[in-house]
Design a protein around this motif. Structure first.
Motif, mmCIF file in Angstrom:
data_model
loop_
_atom_site.group_PDB
_atom_site.id
_atom_site.type_symbol
_atom_site.label_atom_id
_atom_site.label_comp_id
_atom_site.label_asym_id
_atom_site.label_seq_id
_atom_site.Cartn_x
_atom_site.Cartn_y
_atom_site.Cartn_z
ATOM 1 N N LEU A 1 0.839 -1.189 0.000
ATOM 2 C CA LEU A 1 0.000 0.000 0.000
ATOM 3 C C LEU A 1 0.878 1.243 0.000
ATOM 4 C CD1 LEU A 1 -2.828 -0.775 2.577
ATOM 5 C CD2 LEU A 1 -2.984 -0.769 0.096
ATOM 6 N N GLY A 2 0.416 2.274 -0.691
ATOM 7 C CA GLY A 2 1.123 3.542 -0.699
ATOM 8 C C GLY A 2 0.130 4.670 -0.911
ATOM 9 N N ARG A 3 0.611 5.901 -0.730
ATOM 10 C CA ARG A 3 -0.212 7.082 -0.980
ATOM 11 C C ARG A 3 0.471 7.907 -2.058
ATOM 12 N NH1 ARG A 3 -4.009 9.057 2.155
ATOM 13 N NH2 ARG A 3 -3.128 8.159 4.024
ATOM 14 N N VAL A 4 -0.300 8.353 -3.043
ATOM 15 C CA VAL A 4 0.245 9.211 -4.091
ATOM 16 C C VAL A 4 0.462 10.592 -3.490
ATOM 17 C CG1 VAL A 4 -0.178 10.267 -6.337
ATOM 18 C CG2 VAL A 4 -0.913 7.913 -5.919
ATOM 19 N N ILE A 5 1.721 11.073 -3.554
ATOM 20 C CA ILE A 5 2.045 12.371 -2.959
ATOM 21 C C ILE A 5 2.539 13.383 -3.986
ATOM 22 C CG2 ILE A 5 2.494 11.402 -0.671
ATOM 23 C CD1 ILE A 5 5.506 11.694 -1.287
ATOM 24 N N GLY A 6 2.592 12.995 -5.254
ATOM 25 C CA GLY A 6 3.029 13.938 -6.267
ATOM 26 C C GLY A 6 3.147 13.281 -7.623
ATOM 27 N N SER A 7 3.622 14.063 -8.579
ATOM 28 C CA SER A 7 3.806 13.546 -9.936
ATOM 29 C C SER A 7 5.196 13.934 -10.433
ATOM 30 C CB SER A 7 2.732 14.103 -10.868
ATOM 31 O OG SER A 7 2.828 15.510 -10.938
ATOM 32 N N VAL A 8 5.615 13.280 -11.510
ATOM 33 C CA VAL A 8 6.921 13.529 -12.110
ATOM 34 C C VAL A 8 6.690 13.965 -13.552
ATOM 35 C CG1 VAL A 8 9.129 12.513 -12.778
ATOM 36 C CG2 VAL A 8 8.005 11.772 -10.665
ATOM 37 N N LEU B 1 3.817 9.259 -14.545
ATOM 38 C CA LEU B 1 4.670 8.912 -13.404
ATOM 39 C C LEU B 1 4.190 9.658 -12.171
ATOM 40 C CD1 LEU B 1 8.252 8.994 -14.937
ATOM 41 C CD2 LEU B 1 7.095 7.027 -13.961
ATOM 42 N N MET B 2 3.970 8.912 -11.107
ATOM 43 C CA MET B 2 3.534 9.496 -9.844
ATOM 44 C C MET B 2 4.578 9.204 -8.768
ATOM 45 S SD MET B 2 0.700 10.693 -10.941
ATOM 46 C CE MET B 2 -0.317 11.192 -9.592
ATOM 47 N N VAL B 3 4.592 10.015 -7.724
ATOM 48 C CA VAL B 3 5.456 9.765 -6.570
ATOM 49 C C VAL B 3 4.598 9.108 -5.496
ATOM 50 C CG1 VAL B 3 6.964 10.777 -4.829
ATOM 51 C CG2 VAL B 3 6.866 11.779 -7.127
ATOM 52 N N VAL B 4 5.055 7.943 -5.016
ATOM 53 C CA VAL B 4 4.289 7.154 -4.047
ATOM 54 C C VAL B 4 5.066 7.053 -2.737
ATOM 55 C CG1 VAL B 4 3.318 4.878 -3.557
ATOM 56 C CG2 VAL B 4 3.177 5.822 -5.859
ATOM 57 N N GLN B 5 4.375 7.283 -1.629
ATOM 58 C CA GLN B 5 4.934 7.108 -0.292
ATOM 59 C C GLN B 5 4.410 5.794 0.271
ATOM 60 O OE1 GLN B 5 7.068 8.954 1.974
ATOM 61 N NE2 GLN B 5 6.851 6.906 2.824
#
Length: 103
Positions: A3-10, A24-28
């Protein structure tokens, strides 16, 4: 899967051809209490996730190759699902929801 949370995009104007027409997304990564765990990283979004979404992430090269339909690609991490709800079963009494309940 994790599991992760999307925190941004690239955004990238110059990139490897396998990244063409992908988002492309940034995942935490998240722990069982939906708290950040480890370092964030980019992932190819295959399902239309957005900022703040809790997502299912695959971090395995073979799975990425199969889903992208290519044999040799520099891709390891994919977003493969948007989580509507998750319930963590605690101990032997599986009718008690745990910390992962979302919704």
């Amino acid at each position: 899967m994790k599991l992760g949370r999307v925190i941004g995009s690239v955004e990238a104007t110059i990139k490897h051809p396998c990244y063409q027409n992908t988002k492309l997304m940034v995942v935490q990564p998240l722990d069982q209490h939906q708290q950040p765990k480890g370092r964030s990283h980019p992932a190819i979004d295959t399902v239309g996730a957005g900022p703040g979404d809790i997502v299912l992430v695959v971090e395995e090269g073979k799975a990425a190759q199969q889903m992208m339909g290519q044999k040799r690609i520099p891709v390891r991490t994919l977003i493969v699902g948007i989580v509507d709800a998750a319930v963590l079963m605690v101990g032997e009494r599986h009718n008690e929801p745990g910390a992962l309940a979302t919704g």
